[in-house]
Enzyme design. Structure first.
Site, PDB file in Angstrom:
ATOM      1  N   HIS A  82       0.857  -1.196   0.000  1.00 40.90           N
ATOM      2  CA  HIS A  82       0.000   0.000   0.000  1.00 40.90           C
ATOM      3  C   HIS A  82       0.884   1.234   0.000  1.00 40.90           C
ATOM      4  O   HIS A  82       1.926   1.258   0.644  1.00 40.90           O
ATOM      5  CB  HIS A  82      -0.908   0.014   1.234  1.00 40.90           C
ATOM      6  CG  HIS A  82      -2.046   0.966   1.093  1.00 40.90           C
ATOM      7  ND1 HIS A  82      -3.206   0.638   0.423  1.00 40.90           N
ATOM      8  CD2 HIS A  82      -2.203   2.247   1.512  1.00 40.90           C
ATOM      9  CE1 HIS A  82      -4.026   1.673   0.451  1.00 40.90           C
ATOM     10  NE2 HIS A  82      -3.440   2.668   1.108  1.00 40.90           N
ATOM     11  N   ASP A 161     -13.468   3.249   7.513  1.00 43.18           N
ATOM     12  CA  ASP A 161     -12.438   3.972   6.761  1.00 43.18           C
ATOM     13  C   ASP A 161     -13.012   4.531   5.468  1.00 43.18           C
ATOM     14  O   ASP A 161     -12.656   5.631   5.043  1.00 43.18           O
ATOM     15  CB  ASP A 161     -11.239   3.071   6.450  1.00 43.18           C
ATOM     16  CG  ASP A 161     -10.191   3.840   5.647  1.00 43.18           C
ATOM     17  OD1 ASP A 161      -9.747   4.892   6.136  1.00 43.18           O
ATOM     18  OD2 ASP A 161      -9.876   3.425   4.516  1.00 43.18           O
ATOM     19  N   ARG A 168     -12.360  12.968   5.022  1.00 41.84           N
ATOM     20  CA  ARG A 168     -11.053  13.628   5.167  1.00 41.84           C
ATOM     21  C   ARG A 168     -10.640  14.278   3.857  1.00 41.84           C
ATOM     22  O   ARG A 168     -10.030  15.351   3.851  1.00 41.84           O
ATOM     23  CB  ARG A 168     -10.003  12.600   5.609  1.00 41.84           C
ATOM     24  CG  ARG A 168     -10.164  12.184   7.061  1.00 41.84           C
ATOM     25  CD  ARG A 168      -9.290  10.981   7.378  1.00 41.84           C
ATOM     26  NE  ARG A 168      -7.892  11.220   7.122  1.00 41.84           N
ATOM     27  CZ  ARG A 168      -7.050  10.327   6.570  1.00 41.84           C
ATOM     28  NH1 ARG A 168      -7.480   9.125   6.224  1.00 41.84           N
ATOM     29  NH2 ARG A 168      -5.799  10.609   6.375  1.00 41.84           N
ATOM     30  N   SER A 183      -6.080   4.574   8.816  1.00 42.25           N
ATOM     31  CA  SER A 183      -6.802   4.364   7.563  1.00 42.25           C
ATOM     32  C   SER A 183      -6.180   3.211   6.769  1.00 42.25           C
ATOM     33  O   SER A 183      -6.869   2.266   6.360  1.00 42.25           O
ATOM     34  CB  SER A 183      -6.753   5.664   6.738  1.00 42.25           C
ATOM     35  OG  SER A 183      -7.082   5.435   5.403  1.00 42.25           O
ATOM     36  N   LYS A 187      -7.618  -1.136   6.625  1.00 45.67           N
ATOM     37  CA  LYS A 187      -7.942  -1.839   5.370  1.00 45.67           C
ATOM     38  C   LYS A 187      -7.066  -3.061   5.192  1.00 45.67           C
ATOM     39  O   LYS A 187      -7.522  -4.140   4.845  1.00 45.67           O
ATOM     40  CB  LYS A 187      -7.636  -0.929   4.163  1.00 45.67           C
ATOM     41  CG  LYS A 187      -8.639   0.114   3.874  1.00 45.67           C
ATOM     42  CD  LYS A 187      -8.360   0.751   2.525  1.00 45.67           C
ATOM     43  CE  LYS A 187      -7.250   1.771   2.536  1.00 45.67           C
ATOM     44  NZ  LYS A 187      -7.609   3.094   2.986  1.00 45.67           N
TER      45      LYS A 187
HETATM   46  N1  URA Z   1      -4.011   6.083   1.821  1.00 46.86           N
HETATM   47  C1  URA Z   1      -4.998   5.624   2.629  1.00 46.86           C
HETATM   48  O1  URA Z   1      -5.507   4.529   2.441  1.00 46.86           O
HETATM   49  N2  URA Z   1      -5.383   6.404   3.636  1.00 46.86           N
HETATM   50  C2  URA Z   1      -4.835   7.611   3.895  1.00 46.86           C
HETATM   51  O2  URA Z   1      -5.225   8.249   4.838  1.00 46.86           O
HETATM   52  C3  URA Z   1      -3.807   8.088   3.059  1.00 46.86           C
HETATM   53  C4  URA Z   1      -3.405   7.298   2.014  1.00 46.86           C
END
Ligand code: URA
Length: 448
Positions: A82, A161, A168, A183, A187
């Protein structure tokens, strides 16, 4: 629960109890806390931060807001990567099929565009017919069949999220180490992984530009992952210029396809390979770094990675023909070349200005409900440190119409700074693990 007093409590720099975080997240997810109160609380977190126990409670509450991918009896190791978000960052589109083609399962759950950055889901959805809202049952079946699913947060997975991310995005509350960490990790921990690799961006286009704070962000996420049984490693990579050349949804899919055919820009490929090596090593799918790199290169050279991407697209309802014919992707109505206004050395290609330029072209969201135009964006062929002559074609604008072109050219004029000197900073600067931080200066072989 009295939300205004929780907001005041946080505003004044005090920690919120774990059970209050759990309740707050559950109630917000259920629609019982309004966005305006949650926005105020998020802003208080941006300014005041979270204590370690608060971060753990927030992450767990977000994770527990939904279900998880379950892999009982599944034979293959599972790994994902990620990114903390960047401009031109289409790495996931290449990496997921490359790693899956190496025999490792990749349950990849991604996000949408956030602030000035693009999102993998939005990019994938520029492929005609492509669905990213898979159910967990469908995702698991697809991973069993072809080794990879690229999905978004359906209401089943970290729905908290999903809501918070969208909120956000439009309330100036992205740039916070604890909020980004919770966040991302809520996930990722829902994916039933054996390992996770993080691409933590640094530099002016990153949400956390300062390298020392980016390392703090990496260490925070690694701490959350390791404490929940998911071995986690991070690479710090440069986001003081866009990654690759293409910025914008369809354009980035096209560049990713070129990368899977062995024709990707050097910087994009170098970051992709470096992250892929970490992924394979983390789950024991390669004996050492050279072996991991060789396997990944072979997945591209043999066409297996491209074939896997085609299978993912087809399985998710997309038009597989795109892998051979990117012209199937949505095309811009008006295209115009941008020429260097003077000779000199490129001193900056400012990612935030490029990201905001895409937003103005219609390729991003200003409000939660906005629809994005996947065809618009930029292709920028220069990097900081390049020498240019006045009038050289150094970028292109892809817009809906002539008015869009004019705005896009203006955005490029602000983003690409030509002066008397410029320097390309190293592409990959640090590797962060639970054991500490290793500097990796000198690894940016790809820098032209
Ligand atoms: N990627 C995400 O999944 N969440 C964030 O807050 C920033 C980047």
């Amino acid at each position: 629960m009295l939300i205004p007093s929780l907001i005041q409590h946080k505003r004044d720099g005090n920690p919120i109890a774990a059970e209050d975080w759990a309740r707050l997240v559950a109630d917000y997810t259920a629609g019982e806390v309004p966005d305006y109160q949650m926005s105020a609380l998020l802003m208080a977190v941006v300014f005041r931060g979270l204590a370690r126990q608060e971060l753990a409670a927030l992450t767990d509450a977000m994770l527990d807001s939904g279900d998880r991918l379950r892999f009982d009896g599944f034979p293959l190791p599972r790994v994902d990567k990620h990114s903390t978000g960047g401009v031109g960052d289409k790495v996931s589109l290449l990496l997921a099929p490359m790693v899956a083609a190496c025999g490792v399962a990749v349950p990849m759950m991604s996000g949408r565009g956030l602030g000035h950055t693009g999102g993998t889901l939005d990019k994938l959805e520029s492929i005609p017919g492509m669905r990213t809202g898979l159910s967990l049952t469908d995702a698991r079946a697809q991973i069993e069949r072809i080794g990879c699913a690229m999905l978004g947060q359906t209401p089943e997975i970290a729905p908290a999220d999903r809501k918070l991310y969208a909120l956000r995005d439009v309330t100036g509350t992205v740039e916070s180490i604890p909020l980004i960490s919770a966040s991302i990790m809520s996930k990722k921990l829902a994916e039933g992984l054996n390992g996770l690799v993080l691409d933590v961006k640094t530099g002016s286009g990153a949400f956390i530009p300062d390298p020392a704070r980016a390392i703090e962000l990496a260490s925070t996420m690694i701490g959350l992952g390791e404490a929940r049984g998911c071995p986690t490693v991070a690479l710090l990579t440069a986001m003081d210029r866009p990654l690759g050349r293409a910025c914008g949804h369809s354009l980035e899919v096209e560049e990713a396809l070129a990368g899977l055919q062995g024709r990707g820009p050097d910087d994009l490929m170098e970051v992709t390979y470096a992250l892929g090596v970490e992924m394979l090593l983390l789950v024991g799918a390669a004996k050492d770094r050279p072996d991991a790199r060789r396997r990944l290169e072979e997945s591209v050279a043999t066409g297996r990675a491209l074939e896997t991407f085609g299978s993912i697209i087809e399985a998710q309802g997309g038009n597989r023909a795109v892998v051979d014919d990117p012209a199937i992707l949505p095309q811009a109505g008006a295209v115009e070349v941008y020429r260097a206004p003077r000779g000199g050395v490129v001193s900056a290609v400012e990612p935030r200005r490029i990201g905001r330029g895409i937003l103005k072209l219609g390729g991003g969201r200003v409000r939660i409900e906005d629809r994005i135009d996947p065809a618009v964006g930029f292709v920028i062929t220069v990097k900081p440190g390049d020498t240019v002559r006045s009038g050289d074609p150094i970028a292109s604008v892809f817009a809906r119409d002539d008015a869009g072109v004019a705005g896009g050219l203006a955005a490029l004029g602000e983003a690409i700074v030509i002066g008397d000197e410029g320097r390309l900073t190293p592409l990959i600067t640090h590797r962060v693990t639970a054991r500490g931080v290793e500097p990796m200066a000198g690894t940016d072989r790809a820098c032209p």
